[in-house]
Design a protein around this motif. Sequence first.
Motif, PDB file in Angstrom:
ATOM      1  N   UNK A  39       1.125  -0.814   0.161  1.00  0.00           N
ATOM      2  CA  UNK A  39      -0.026  -0.387  -0.020  1.00  0.00           C
ATOM      3  C   UNK A  39       0.664   1.084   0.001  1.00  0.00           C
ATOM      4  N   UNK A  40       1.791   1.145   0.058  1.00  0.00           N
ATOM      5  CA  UNK A  40       3.353   2.402   0.002  1.00  0.00           C
ATOM      6  C   UNK A  40       3.225   3.268  -1.002  1.00  0.00           C
ATOM      7  N   UNK A  41       2.527   4.737  -0.871  1.00  0.00           N
ATOM      8  CA  UNK A  41       2.566   5.566  -2.048  1.00  0.00           C
ATOM      9  C   UNK A  41       0.851   5.398  -2.234  1.00  0.00           C
ATOM     10  N   UNK A  42       0.184   5.101  -2.003  1.00  0.00           N
ATOM     11  CA  UNK A  42      -1.162   4.616  -2.504  1.00  0.00           C
ATOM     12  C   UNK A  42      -2.230   5.238  -1.125  1.00  0.00           C
ATOM     13  N   UNK A  43      -3.264   5.397  -2.089  1.00  0.00           N
ATOM     14  CA  UNK A  43      -4.631   5.454  -0.971  1.00  0.00           C
ATOM     15  C   UNK A  43      -5.803   4.867  -0.247  1.00  0.00           C
ATOM     16  N   UNK A  44      -6.004   4.966   0.804  1.00  0.00           N
ATOM     17  CA  UNK A  44      -7.356   4.101   1.017  1.00  0.00           C
ATOM     18  C   UNK A  44      -8.394   4.644   1.915  1.00  0.00           C
ATOM     19  N   UNK A  45      -9.333   3.810   1.921  1.00  0.00           N
ATOM     20  CA  UNK A  45     -10.331   4.180   3.510  1.00  0.00           C
ATOM     21  C   UNK A  45     -10.212   3.449   4.216  1.00  0.00           C
ATOM     22  N   UNK A  46     -10.560   3.965   5.522  1.00  0.00           N
ATOM     23  CA  UNK A  46     -10.246   3.081   6.824  1.00  0.00           C
ATOM     24  C   UNK A  46     -10.961   2.314   7.304  1.00  0.00           C
ATOM     25  N   UNK A  47     -12.577   2.525   6.460  1.00  0.00           N
ATOM     26  CA  UNK A  47     -14.100   1.142   6.237  1.00  0.00           C
ATOM     27  C   UNK A  47     -13.627  -0.199   5.608  1.00  0.00           C
ATOM     28  N   UNK A  48     -12.336   0.163   4.979  1.00  0.00           N
ATOM     29  CA  UNK A  48     -12.692  -0.684   3.820  1.00  0.00           C
ATOM     30  C   UNK A  48     -12.011  -2.055   4.753  1.00  0.00           C
ATOM     31  N   UNK A  49     -12.071  -2.708   4.381  1.00  0.00           N
ATOM     32  CA  UNK A  49     -11.223  -4.597   4.946  1.00  0.00           C
ATOM     33  C   UNK A  49     -10.062  -4.541   5.060  1.00  0.00           C
ATOM     34  N   UNK A  50      -8.842  -4.963   5.696  1.00  0.00           N
ATOM     35  CA  UNK A  50      -7.589  -4.580   5.316  1.00  0.00           C
ATOM     36  C   UNK A  50      -7.557  -6.081   5.344  1.00  0.00           C
ATOM     37  N   UNK A  51      -7.549  -7.581   5.504  1.00  0.00           N
ATOM     38  CA  UNK A  51      -7.561  -8.905   5.119  1.00  0.00           C
ATOM     39  C   UNK A  51      -8.009  -8.718   3.885  1.00  0.00           C
ATOM     40  N   UNK A  52      -9.046  -8.115   3.403  1.00  0.00           N
ATOM     41  CA  UNK A  52      -9.158  -8.299   2.135  1.00  0.00           C
ATOM     42  C   UNK A  52      -8.139  -7.285   0.917  1.00  0.00           C
ATOM     43  N   UNK A  53      -7.704  -6.155   1.897  1.00  0.00           N
ATOM     44  CA  UNK A  53      -6.612  -5.569   0.406  1.00  0.00           C
ATOM     45  C   UNK A  53      -5.672  -6.547   0.101  1.00  0.00           C
ATOM     46  N   UNK A  54      -5.723  -7.403   1.662  1.00  0.00           N
ATOM     47  CA  UNK A  54      -4.066  -8.632   1.837  1.00  0.00           C
ATOM     48  C   UNK A  54      -3.972  -8.818   0.739  1.00  0.00           C
ATOM     49  N   UNK A  55      -5.687  -9.659   0.344  1.00  0.00           N
ATOM     50  CA  UNK A  55      -5.807 -11.109  -0.612  1.00  0.00           C
ATOM     51  C   UNK A  55      -5.808 -10.120  -1.928  1.00  0.00           C
ATOM     52  N   UNK A  56      -6.183  -9.117  -1.946  1.00  0.00           N
ATOM     53  CA  UNK A  56      -5.995  -8.222  -3.209  1.00  0.00           C
ATOM     54  C   UNK A  56      -4.229  -8.004  -3.713  1.00  0.00           C
ATOM     55  N   UNK A  57      -3.532  -8.144  -3.051  1.00  0.00           N
ATOM     56  CA  UNK A  57      -2.286  -7.287  -2.929  1.00  0.00           C
ATOM     57  C   UNK A  57      -2.009  -7.221  -4.433  1.00  0.00           C
ATOM     58  N   UNK A  58      -1.996  -8.539  -4.940  1.00  0.00           N
ATOM     59  CA  UNK A  58      -1.195  -8.896  -6.190  1.00  0.00           C
ATOM     60  C   UNK A  58      -1.779  -7.345  -7.948  1.00  0.00           C
ATOM     61  N   UNK A  59      -3.265  -7.682  -7.636  1.00  0.00           N
ATOM     62  CA  UNK A  59      -4.448  -6.426  -8.802  1.00  0.00           C
ATOM     63  C   UNK A  59      -3.885  -5.636  -7.863  1.00  0.00           C
ATOM     64  N   UNK A  60      -3.386  -4.907  -6.662  1.00  0.00           N
ATOM     65  CA  UNK A  60      -3.026  -3.520  -6.055  1.00  0.00           C
ATOM     66  C   UNK A  60      -2.106  -3.260  -7.173  1.00  0.00           C
ATOM     67  N   UNK A  61      -0.946  -3.968  -6.817  1.00  0.00           N
ATOM     68  CA  UNK A  61       0.467  -3.638  -7.054  1.00  0.00           C
ATOM     69  C   UNK A  61       0.165  -3.532  -8.358  1.00  0.00           C
ATOM     70  N   UNK A  62      -0.007  -4.275  -9.484  1.00  0.00           N
ATOM     71  CA  UNK A  62       0.304  -5.135 -10.651  1.00  0.00           C
ATOM     72  C   UNK A  62      -1.038  -3.646 -11.543  1.00  0.00           C
ATOM     73  N   UNK A  63      -1.817  -3.515 -11.539  1.00  0.00           N
ATOM     74  CA  UNK A  63      -3.214  -2.444 -11.700  1.00  0.00           C
ATOM     75  C   UNK A  63      -2.546  -0.926 -11.700  1.00  0.00           C
ATOM     76  N   UNK A  64      -1.639  -1.043 -10.183  1.00  0.00           N
ATOM     77  CA  UNK A  64      -0.752   0.145  -9.508  1.00  0.00           C
ATOM     78  C   UNK A  64      -2.725   1.028  -9.576  1.00  0.00           C
ATOM     79  N   UNK A  65      -3.267   0.267  -8.482  1.00  0.00           N
ATOM     80  CA  UNK A  65      -4.459   1.030  -8.076  1.00  0.00           C
ATOM     81  C   UNK A  65      -4.518   1.379  -6.946  1.00  0.00           C
TER      82      UNK A  65
END
Length: 313
Positions: free
Chosen positions: A271-297
Motif C-alpha cells: 500500500x506504499x504510496x497509495x490511498x485507502x479508506x479506513x472502512x475497507x477490510x484490511x484482510x481483503x485488501x491484503x488478499x488483493x495485493x497482487x491486483x492492487x500492485x500490478x494494476x497500480x490501483x
Amino acid sequence: MADLAALPKDWIVTSGQFTRKAYTTVYPAIDPTKAENSLKEKTVVVTGASQGLGARGIAPAFVKAGVKAIVLIARKADKLAAFEEELKKINPDVETLALSVDISSAYQVCTAWSEINTKYPKVDILVNNAGVETTDSDKTHEQDPDIFFRNFEVNVKGTHMMTHQYLKAAVSWATTAEPTKIINMASSSAWGVWPFLAAYSNSKLAMIQYNTIVAASYPGTVLSIAVNPGLNDTDILPSTLREAGFNFNDPMPTGATLVWLMADPARSQFLNGRVLTSEWDVEELAARKEEITSKNLLTMQLNATLGAEQFAN
C-alpha cells in the motif's frame, strides 16, 4: 449534484466500497491490543491531536497498541494538557510530549522538531492528521483566495513541513528492513466532485499525490500511506454534510487501521504510496495485493489510455 438528504444514510460508506466488507467500528483484524498489531517500544508523532479524530481515534489507538511514547501536536495547549491525562488512563506508562504548534508556520514546525529530536532521536511513525476546511462558497467566483488557500497552507504546506523535518532526521537510520513510516490523512472528497468542499477537496487531492511522490522518492526506506477516515463528526465537517443526515463512523476504527498499517511494514508495503479508506477490510485488501500492485490501483491517475504503443497497428 444529487440531493444528499435523499440518499441512504449509509451512502458515504457503500458508495465508496473497494472491499466486500466495510466497517465503521473496530473489528478483530485491526484490534490495536492484539499482539500482531503491537507497537511496543515505538515512538509516534500525531498532529491535530487535541480534538476530532486525533483525540478520539488516532492517539488512543496508538496508546492501546503499546507505543513507548506519543508526541501530541496541536494549536491549543490547554486541550493538549487535558488530553495527556486521558491517554495516561489508557496506559499509565506511556510517555507523552505535548507541543502547541501551528503546522502552517515554518518556524513553529522547526522549533517543535528540534525539541522532539532532542528527546526522541528516533521517531518511528509520523501521522499527519491536522487539517482545516474553510470553503466559503460553492461558486469559484465567490471564493476568497485567502480563505481558499488556507486549506493548502495547513493541509498541504503543513503536511510537507512536518514530513520534511521528520525525514531530515529519519533518513539517517531508515532501512528497507526498518523503514520510516508516515500516514497522511486523506479524504474521499479528493476524488469526488463536491463544489461545497472545493478548497478542501483540492488540497486533499494535492496531498494524496504528495504522498505518492514521497513514497517514490525513497524506494524501500519510506512507507507512506494516505488514509481516508470516512465521515466523522468533527469540527471541520461542513454544514451541508451534517444536514444531510448521513451516518457517522466511530473514530476508533480509523486509529486502529493506522495501527494495523504501521505495526508491520512488510504486511502493508503493497500500500506504499497509495490511498485507502479506513472502512475497507484490511484482510481483503491484503488478499488483493497482487491486483492492487500490478494494476497500480488506489493511486490518482489520469483517466485515459496513454502511450505510443496503442497506435502501433
